[in-house]
Design an enzyme around this catalytic site. Structure first.
Site, PDB file in Angstrom:
ATOM      1  N   GLY A 152       0.816  -1.201   0.000  1.00 51.79           N
ATOM      2  CA  GLY A 152       0.000   0.000   0.000  1.00 51.79           C
ATOM      3  C   GLY A 152       0.854   1.256   0.000  1.00 51.79           C
ATOM      4  O   GLY A 152       2.055   1.216   0.285  1.00 51.79           O
ATOM      5  N   CYS A 153       0.240   2.381  -0.318  1.00 54.05           N
ATOM      6  CA  CYS A 153       0.991   3.634  -0.470  1.00 54.05           C
ATOM      7  C   CYS A 153       1.455   4.178   0.874  1.00 54.05           C
ATOM      8  O   CYS A 153       2.622   4.527   1.047  1.00 54.05           O
ATOM      9  CB  CYS A 153       0.171   4.664  -1.239  1.00 54.05           C
ATOM     10  SG  CYS A 153      -1.497   4.916  -0.616  1.00 54.05           S
ATOM     11  N   PHE A 154       0.518   4.277   1.846  1.00 51.92           N
ATOM     12  CA  PHE A 154       0.942   4.708   3.177  1.00 51.92           C
ATOM     13  C   PHE A 154       1.913   3.678   3.753  1.00 51.92           C
ATOM     14  O   PHE A 154       2.919   4.029   4.378  1.00 51.92           O
ATOM     15  CB  PHE A 154      -0.269   4.852   4.111  1.00 51.92           C
ATOM     16  CG  PHE A 154      -0.786   6.253   4.241  1.00 51.92           C
ATOM     17  CD1 PHE A 154       0.070   7.314   4.498  1.00 51.92           C
ATOM     18  CD2 PHE A 154      -2.148   6.530   4.124  1.00 51.92           C
ATOM     19  CE1 PHE A 154      -0.412   8.614   4.648  1.00 51.92           C
ATOM     20  CE2 PHE A 154      -2.637   7.824   4.269  1.00 51.92           C
ATOM     21  CZ  PHE A 154      -1.771   8.870   4.532  1.00 51.92           C
TER      22      PHE A 154
END
Lengths: 327, 327, 327, 327
Positions: free
Chosen positions: C137-139
């Site tokens: 995921g990005c976070f």
């Protein structure tokens, strides 16, 4: 082939964009990046987004064993620089300032150089055989791309143009109108009817449609974004929208960076690319031509590399397949 | 005096702005805020910036013991609402939609009501004695304010106008062009030469300069900000800039919300206020008139309250001395 | 080498970014771009910034003569898709959703596939020999990059993290919080202490620092920009800033996309690139680690291509030398 | 009552906001607006959004027949100003800089003045009987409002705070980080763990919870908007969310500008108002307190007027019912 390139004025916005393009250009080796005020510092001290991409340093030296020299100086400073600095005559020069764009400035006997106005969509053949390029202005590029096919058809007379530009168009110097607190969410007109690009636009239109006095009323706006130019020009014509689309599509069909769109265009289609897009709309006899380009790329450093590619016989697109920012 | 006011359509943008103004208006009591879809909910559930300011709830009832009713519905819905809902004939109506703006729509025999076009700078005396107001559109207001003095002088013929508007001009419904990822840092033209406000603008110009066929080519742009409209209109005239400034200043000297500026104007001068600003620039025979206003205030709910003040004999400015956002 | 790639879910944000990268990737041929809702339409109908760059059309067919399949679907939909669609077992899969990121989800006996968590800075060797990748995921990516060297040193215990993300992190579906009028100039916390990426972050920290209960309090914010994630994590440690910088620099020295900076970092350094930057600051025993990455690139599609490069034995950077947006 | 007010430093951001409030304040007459560099110019030359609202001019004189003097100078300059300028001892002083906020600076025997720290939610009774006010900092105000009820309950120990502020927080001086091209769409941390407001926050917490060493780790961020501060503070507590909400609601129930919200808060709820909003979220033993305020209003000039109202026995809200910008 490996083209050895030097950059003068590498600390500014157009210099930075040029570096961002050239470090990934498959046929270019950057020989030096000159910056008087930053000599000795890593390029990433100024262009910190290049962290991890380059270990180049700014230099105060100007090597002569290069093939091309890009001048990324303020307007008027290129002439001064070339007068004061001996540059090997075999080195091709691409000037991003406005010093050599106008007919009266293109021949420089004192410098022993002659410049070609570097708008490939207008002058591609001449650029291919040129030695020195006067790279067009950003507003000039975007406005002209919307008008050249009409000039080529000989129908221009009165043009009413509004354009909006991002903050990078004004360079990196600090000014009241570049302060974030002022510019965010704001719009302002400036240089109304007197923008300095009117001269080069007029000469290009005259090149394609000589003998007509074409009147261009141009109102530039400051926009609250960083990159890009959006233009709407209104003219009067009896040609139908279909005829007009054919004229535009024909004119640009061999030009890879300028696309005529029958769908609504918008600014972010071209941001962070070397592309320009054009759209036509017509009601009654009024034709509106919308055009958009990234002021730092197709309007400056991208077009400079496009011109370099042409000067050196490369495919125009080499090193310019840039991923759009899109959002 | 305490004017009892009802609001229909209180959950939208113009309804919200109206509430924000009226809860601090010294002569108004809000009797009810009607919203079919939100009946029973606190107003702050929708307009959460009013937290701490009001405990009002949306209602589905329409009380008849009020003095004025504001219609903040979608275009076309006001007519439908008034046909389906019995409203005491003594209640004045201020409609913020475009239902009753055009000459052909102002007389509504079926509703037993007649509307006055509520642009105080054009029709102040008629507004004072009116019973029902058709509140002008936001682009219509800002464009007209830049042109009325010229129409009044009888010099208009061809007008080329570009305008840019914030996202609130399109209302709160979700759409691809209202998505933040699309609209941020973007510009796009829309409704080129066909914007729905052209009709009301044309009629106002004709009211001041009857008998001339005035051509207005208007290109509206979507801007990447939330509030405000900025306009540049270009016309041809032999009047000098000084003469023109005198004409404009005379025209607006008794109008407290419209100011003619000899300094460069910009959008944020008027954001979050009921004010409009106008600036003139001239080169050769081309005159450019810049004008700016907040689309939700002078272009909608602020002007609606200005009209209400006039309808009820109050000072036009009552409740409208709003602190500018400034930044 | 030419890798034949298929894309499922090509109409969304991550699908679009993947196309933008892959059309310029020197070793990839895009075999098809699948989109149920857009089958038959040109890709430029949806990703209109690709105008002039591609004439590909969305398809409803899924060819099996490909080397790699990218799944750009909503979270939970990858599992469903793979269950319902027969995919040749020799095709490698890179999933951009969260379906296979957690230990419990990585082995999928029913699908006869096993996934490796595709964070190259953590698992590069395992990725090189993997068949299927669960792309982080990005976070999760941006937070982990700031913490992995500390976990590797065994010093993590309590972590307080705040992060801000652009609007593209929430995808292209319309929502009240993605409306421009709401999101412009706004900040809001969401999923406070409960963000869905906490699981994968926790497992990665545990992989490097097993046996410690590490507490991560994460407050995510919605930011008023489109691209990028900026993180500040605060931890307590007795290690000196110099020792810490050495630990971080050692950890990342062979990883081309993650750079440790001793100068202040900022979000736009990495926007429109596959890079991440990290900076450390220390006062007393409190260490703050700042990290930044582009949520759609290093946080999604760029990292997916980086993983593809590793899967197929290419240099990690192939096709990922992207020009930074910079402004 | 009409309070005669003078303003020193009227050309800056806080001076401008003060003028915007005071020209509509029903009980205040602005006697003079002092600005050394702009003396003789119309106020609208600098604060051009006030066009049409005021014809006041900046002055270099300091009249002594006033009731209150606002100092809107740079930090450290208030002391200098008061040492060099004789001010009638009966004139109350409200200082917006940080000169007199700390305990050690509040008593100024040399100036024969004693200052009260002007956070009404903490010190309202003391403010009412004070003669001189040290107006709190903007971050200090917004952070404290989120923590005071906890300090009052005696449960604070370790606090982890991240805050983001708009560009107006840095004043109007030009700087690389205030350039639009840099700040737009950007985020950066600055003064990590060392922000100058930590002192005043610490003293306020100590006032309510004396004897505990409270550790506050504060990471401030620069945001890409002009107005407002958003804070998330994380602490550890065994109190339940319901108990905590009751504690907060009780603490603020008599304070009209600070509202505790059980719905999610966001920055634009309070922009262009003197309000602050607070929201609580809890998972396990971790409590996150979100708070938001407008840095120029509740964080500066609005609070200064609130303090003036208290000093002169007016309702705290007089002149401060500001229409929210909302969008």
């Amino acid at each position: 082939m490996s083209i050895k390139a030097g950059i003068i004025g590498g600390a500014g916005y157009t210099g930075g964009e040029l570096i961002r393009i050239l470090i990934n250009h498959p046929s270019v080796h950057i020989s030096f990046i000159h910056s008087r005020s930053n000599a000795g510092k890593p390029v990433t001290d100024v262009h910190s987004d290049l962290i991890g991409d380059t270990s180049l340093e700014f230099t105060s030296e100007i090597a002569q064993d290069i093939d091309v020299l890009f001048l990324c100086l303020g307007h008027g400073e290129s002439t001064k620089f070339l007068r004061e600095t001996s540059i090997n005559p075999s080195i091709k020069i691409i000037d991003l300032a406005n010093d050599f764009r106008l007919r009266k400035d293109r021949k420089q006997p004192e410098l022993n150089r002659e410049f070609v106005y570097g708008l490939p969509e207008l002058n591609r053949e001449a650029i291919k055989t040129a030695s020195n390029i006067a790279n067009p202005g950003c507003f000039a590029t975007t406005i002209q791309l919307g008008l050249l096919p009409l000039a080529n058809t000989g129908v221009l007379k009165e043009i009413y143009t509004t354009g909006i530009t991002g903050s990078t168009g004004a360079g990196q110097k600090l000014a009241a109108t570049s302060h974030f607190s002022w510019r965010a969410n704001n719009i302002q007109a400036y240089k109304t009817l007197t923008h300095q690009h009117l001269g080069e636009i007029g000469e290009s239109l005259d090149q394609l449609q000589p003998g007509t006095e074409i009147e261009l009323s141009f109102v530039p706006w400051r926009g609250d974004f960083t990159r890009g130019i959006f233009i709407s020009s209104t003219v009067t014509t009896d040609l139908s929208l279909d005829e007009l689309y054919v004229i535009f599509e024909d004119f640009y069909k061999e030009h890879p960076f300028t696309t005529v769109s029958r769908a609504p265009i918008f600014l972010k289609q071209v941001v962070n690319t070397n592309k320009a897009v054009i759209q036509l709309e017509k009601v009654g006899t009024k034709l509106v031509i919308h055009s958009a380009a990234d002021n730092l790329l197709k309007g400056a450093s991208g077009q400079a590399v496009q011109n370099m590619n042409l000067l050196f016989g490369l495919d125009e697109r080499t090193g310019l397949n840039l991923k759009p920012a899109a959002f």
